[in-house]
Design a protein around this motif. Structure first.
Motif, PDB file in Angstrom:
ATOM      1  N   SER A  42       0.828  -1.203   0.000  1.00 32.42           N
ATOM      2  CA  SER A  42       0.000   0.000   0.000  1.00 32.42           C
ATOM      3  C   SER A  42       0.871   1.265   0.000  1.00 32.42           C
ATOM      4  O   SER A  42       0.609   2.212  -0.750  1.00 32.42           O
ATOM      5  N   ALA A  43       1.923   1.262   0.837  1.00 29.24           N
ATOM      6  CA  ALA A  43       2.823   2.424   0.915  1.00 29.24           C
ATOM      7  C   ALA A  43       3.571   2.614  -0.406  1.00 29.24           C
ATOM      8  O   ALA A  43       3.714   3.744  -0.905  1.00 29.24           O
ATOM      9  N   ARG A  44       4.040   1.506  -0.995  1.00 32.73           N
ATOM     10  CA  ARG A  44       4.769   1.576  -2.264  1.00 32.73           C
ATOM     11  C   ARG A  44       3.864   2.131  -3.359  1.00 32.73           C
ATOM     12  O   ARG A  44       4.281   2.980  -4.170  1.00 32.73           O
ATOM     13  N   LEU A  45       2.613   1.686  -3.392  1.00 28.48           N
ATOM     14  CA  LEU A  45       1.657   2.184  -4.383  1.00 28.48           C
ATOM     15  C   LEU A  45       1.436   3.689  -4.236  1.00 28.48           C
ATOM     16  O   LEU A  45       1.419   4.431  -5.216  1.00 28.48           O
ATOM     17  N   GLY A  46       1.287   4.148  -2.981  1.00 31.33           N
ATOM     18  CA  GLY A  46       1.051   5.570  -2.724  1.00 31.33           C
ATOM     19  C   GLY A  46       2.213   6.448  -3.138  1.00 31.33           C
ATOM     20  O   GLY A  46       2.022   7.520  -3.722  1.00 31.33           O
ATOM     21  N   ILE A  47       3.446   5.999  -2.844  1.00 30.11           N
ATOM     22  CA  ILE A  47       4.634   6.806  -3.160  1.00 30.11           C
ATOM     23  C   ILE A  47       4.884   6.860  -4.669  1.00 30.11           C
ATOM     24  O   ILE A  47       5.145   7.933  -5.230  1.00 30.11           O
ATOM     25  N   ILE A  48       4.801   5.696  -5.330  1.00 28.38           N
ATOM     26  CA  ILE A  48       5.116   5.650  -6.767  1.00 28.38           C
ATOM     27  C   ILE A  48       4.061   6.366  -7.603  1.00 28.38           C
ATOM     28  O   ILE A  48       4.381   7.113  -8.532  1.00 28.38           O
ATOM     29  N   THR A  49       2.774   6.177  -7.272  1.00 33.96           N
ATOM     30  CA  THR A  49       1.705   6.788  -8.086  1.00 33.96           C
ATOM     31  C   THR A  49       1.292   8.161  -7.587  1.00 33.96           C
ATOM     32  O   THR A  49       0.669   8.925  -8.335  1.00 33.96           O
ATOM     33  N   GLN A  50       1.612   8.477  -6.320  1.00 33.07           N
ATOM     34  CA  GLN A  50       1.163   9.717  -5.677  1.00 33.07           C
ATOM     35  C   GLN A  50      -0.368   9.842  -5.708  1.00 33.07           C
ATOM     36  O   GLN A  50      -0.940  10.920  -5.857  1.00 33.07           O
ATOM     37  N   LYS A  51      -1.024   8.664  -5.583  1.00 34.22           N
ATOM     38  CA  LYS A  51      -2.484   8.613  -5.537  1.00 34.22           C
ATOM     39  C   LYS A  51      -2.929   7.705  -4.398  1.00 34.22           C
ATOM     40  O   LYS A  51      -2.188   6.816  -3.977  1.00 34.22           O
ATOM     41  N   GLY A  52      -4.161   7.908  -3.916  1.00 32.65           N
ATOM     42  CA  GLY A  52      -4.721   7.046  -2.893  1.00 32.65           C
ATOM     43  C   GLY A  52      -5.242   5.755  -3.502  1.00 32.65           C
ATOM     44  O   GLY A  52      -5.492   5.683  -4.717  1.00 32.65           O
ATOM     45  N   LEU A  53      -5.434   4.725  -2.680  1.00 35.81           N
ATOM     46  CA  LEU A  53      -5.877   3.419  -3.173  1.00 35.81           C
ATOM     47  C   LEU A  53      -7.274   3.474  -3.792  1.00 35.81           C
ATOM     48  O   LEU A  53      -7.518   2.877  -4.837  1.00 35.81           O
ATOM     49  N   SER A  54      -8.203   4.195  -3.159  1.00 33.87           N
ATOM     50  CA  SER A  54      -9.556   4.269  -3.717  1.00 33.87           C
ATOM     51  C   SER A  54      -9.557   5.006  -5.063  1.00 33.87           C
ATOM     52  O   SER A  54     -10.331   4.667  -5.969  1.00 33.87           O
ATOM     53  N   GLU A  55      -8.664   5.981  -5.214  1.00 30.64           N
ATOM     54  CA  GLU A  55      -8.539   6.710  -6.479  1.00 30.64           C
ATOM     55  C   GLU A  55      -7.996   5.792  -7.578  1.00 30.64           C
ATOM     56  O   GLU A  55      -8.468   5.821  -8.727  1.00 30.64           O
ATOM     57  N   ILE A  56      -7.014   4.944  -7.221  1.00 31.61           N
ATOM     58  CA  ILE A  56      -6.442   3.983  -8.177  1.00 31.61           C
ATOM     59  C   ILE A  56      -7.508   2.988  -8.634  1.00 31.61           C
ATOM     60  O   ILE A  56      -7.624   2.666  -9.821  1.00 31.61           O
ATOM     61  N   ILE A  57      -8.293   2.491  -7.659  1.00 32.68           N
ATOM     62  CA  ILE A  57      -9.350   1.527  -7.986  1.00 32.68           C
ATOM     63  C   ILE A  57     -10.346   2.156  -8.964  1.00 32.68           C
ATOM     64  O   ILE A  57     -10.754   1.536  -9.947  1.00 32.68           O
ATOM     65  N   ARG A  58     -10.725   3.394  -8.703  1.00 36.87           N
ATOM     66  CA  ARG A  58     -11.708   4.084  -9.551  1.00 36.87           C
ATOM     67  C   ARG A  58     -11.179   4.253 -10.978  1.00 36.87           C
ATOM     68  O   ARG A  58     -11.946   4.158 -11.950  1.00 36.87           O
ATOM     69  N   THR A  59      -9.889   4.487 -11.125  1.00 37.30           N
ATOM     70  CA  THR A  59      -9.335   4.747 -12.462  1.00 37.30           C
ATOM     71  C   THR A  59      -8.902   3.472 -13.193  1.00 37.30           C
ATOM     72  O   THR A  59      -8.851   3.455 -14.421  1.00 37.30           O
ATOM     73  N   GLN A  60      -8.591   2.391 -12.449  1.00 34.07           N
ATOM     74  CA  GLN A  60      -8.072   1.175 -13.082  1.00 34.07           C
ATOM     75  C   GLN A  60      -9.153   0.167 -13.470  1.00 34.07           C
ATOM     76  O   GLN A  60      -8.939  -0.675 -14.322  1.00 34.07           O
ATOM     77  N   ILE A  61     -10.319   0.224 -12.806  1.00 37.82           N
ATOM     78  CA  ILE A  61     -11.414  -0.687 -13.198  1.00 37.82           C
ATOM     79  C   ILE A  61     -12.213  -0.024 -14.319  1.00 37.82           C
ATOM     80  O   ILE A  61     -12.830   1.026 -14.119  1.00 37.82           O
ATOM     81  N   ASN A  62     -12.190  -0.646 -15.496  1.00 32.90           N
ATOM     82  CA  ASN A  62     -12.838  -0.041 -16.669  1.00 32.90           C
ATOM     83  C   ASN A  62     -14.311  -0.419 -16.810  1.00 32.90           C
ATOM     84  O   ASN A  62     -15.114   0.364 -17.308  1.00 32.90           O
ATOM     85  N   ASN A  63     -14.653  -1.638 -16.370  1.00 33.21           N
ATOM     86  CA  ASN A  63     -16.041  -2.082 -16.490  1.00 33.21           C
ATOM     87  C   ASN A  63     -16.931  -1.248 -15.566  1.00 33.21           C
ATOM     88  O   ASN A  63     -16.715  -1.226 -14.355  1.00 33.21           O
ATOM     89  N   PRO A  64     -17.935  -0.538 -16.116  1.00 31.23           N
ATOM     90  CA  PRO A  64     -18.749   0.368 -15.287  1.00 31.23           C
ATOM     91  C   PRO A  64     -19.516  -0.339 -14.162  1.00 31.23           C
ATOM     92  O   PRO A  64     -19.699   0.225 -13.087  1.00 31.23           O
TER      93      PRO A  64
END
Length: 410
Positions: free
Chosen positions: A57-79
């Motif tokens: 979780s920490a590695r994801l936050g530092i590398i992307t500079q985004k929160g986990l819920s924000e990543i989920i919202r942008t990475q799941i394409n199926n509405p």
């Protein structure tokens, strides 16, 4: 060296503060009272699992500079999947933390009551607990300031206070070291202990900490080179948090009594055996555990909600503040009036039970995407550990559903 470590201390202690809430303290107390040192190994497993997931979780936050819920919202394409994921996160974290917040504040109140009594204000048929309002007020001020550095320092101080309090209590009880080591490193399954084992792991590996950690690391660190500091911060803080939980189990194991149902009872039970110092140390620890969770639960809910809805996650924005204020006010209200929102808590338990394996699985999936993390994606070893913990999270999910619906799966 110590000065340098303090300089680079980050969100790790906040994560430890978040998982050592009154719920964890109560579960550890009951595990110690009922099974002695024999379930300490479950905490060792919890520490390992928490370090693995929180590092991701920490590695994801530092590398992307985004929160986990924000990543989920942008990475799941199926509405449809995106809608279900957002609904599950909002239900489990926002509604869930609103339900649990009353318990966090009540835990802090129990600690204070052991020392100062029970000051209350009677208005008609209602009796308002003033300590709930005081704890809620402290949490409100620290969150409203919207300054990460101040929040970090306050919570680090409370975590240090909590750690010292519980460690000193364990030392006072003079445990048998060889028995403690045996309990910590040799897995045992005493009769009727399975649900306690699952509860010990479940109160340490918590979904909202994965969201909180990814959001907070980007407040502290901006560069990929800071990963080394984030890893050290995570490992040290989670081990310290696990040690605190183990100290509670050790302290509770010194008393064999059927009358101990929570840490407040334990504090009173230790006094005749080990003197008033034991009671005060334990009471201070419970107060610190309650107030730290009272701060981190609304904070996590605000980060999750803003990430899910595409809003700014700046701590000083009106929307961000409105979310944590709603959670905190609800918690203070339920706690001060003694209301227990049982149906909401049951709903939150179900949502959290489903959320942990879903988020663990999603985290492992996203941590293997080179398009998101580049060279910082998971190694084979990290994936092996991750899938092992995913299996544990599925077991925890089944246990939660079993507990709520009485399915008799265990």
């Amino acid at each position: 060296m110590i000065k340098n470590w303090f300089k680079n201390i980050g969100p790790g202690p906040l994560i430890a503060a978040a998982f050592i809430g009154p719920g964890t303290v109560t579960v550890c107390t009951l595990a110690g009272v009922n099974f002695g040192f024999s379930l300490l190994w479950a905490m060792m497993l919890s520490i390992f699992a928490t370090i693995v997931l929180q590092e991701m979780s920490a590695r994801l936050g530092i590398i992307t500079q985004k929160g986990l819920s924000e990543i989920i919202r942008t990475q799941i394409n199926n509405p449809v999947f995106k809608f279900l994921a957002i609904l599950l996160m909002l239900s489990a974290i926002v509604i869930g933390n609103a339900a649990y917040e009353a318990g966090n504040i009540t835990g802090g109140v129990l600690g204070l009551e052991t020392i100062v009594g029970n000051p209350s204000l009677n208005i008609g048929d209602f009796s308002i607990n003033l300590l709930s309002i005081i704890i809620g007020g402290i949490a409100f001020v620290l969150l409203y300031l919207g300054n990460y550095k101040i929040l970090e320092k306050a919570l680090v101080a409370l975590v240090v206070l909590m750690s010292l309090a519980f460690i000193m209590t364990a030392i006072i009880t003079k445990p048998n070291i060889s028995e403690v080591l045996k309990g910590a490193f040799i897995p045992q399954f005493p009769k009727e202990s399975l649900l306690y084992i699952i509860a010990l792991i479940g109160t340490t590996v918590v979904p909202y900490n994965l969201f909180l950690h990814a959001a907070l690391v980007k407040e502290k660190w901006k560069s990929n080179t800071d990963l080394q500091f984030a890893r050290k911060d995570t490992i040290v803080a989670v081990i310290l948090g696990g040690l605190v939980s183990m100290c509670i189990i050790i302290s509770a194991a010194s008393i064999q009594s059927d009358n101990i149902k929570n840490t407040s009872d334990l504090a009173k039970g230790l006094e005749p055996l080990f003197g008033s110092f034991a009671k005060y140390f334990l009471a201070i620890g419970l107060f610190a555990a309650g107030i730290t969770s009272s701060i981190t639960a609304p904070l996590a809910a605000a980060y999750v909600a803003t990430g899910c809805l595409g809003w700014s996650s700046n701590m000083r924005t009106k929307r961000f503040r409105a979310i944590w204020m709603f959670i905190l006010v609800l918690g203070v209200l339920f706690s001060s009036l003694g209301i227990k929102p049982i149906d909401i808590i049951k709903f939150a338990q179900v949502a959290n039970g489903i959320l942990l394996p879903v988020i663990s699985g999603f985290l492992i999936w996203i941590m293997n995407k080179e398009s998101v993390l580049g060279v910082y994606k998971n190694t084979i070893k990290q994936n092996v550990f991750g899938f092992f913990i995913l299996g544990i999270s599925i077991l925890l999910s089944l246990a939660t559903l079993n507990k709520v619906f009485g399915l008799n799966l265990f």
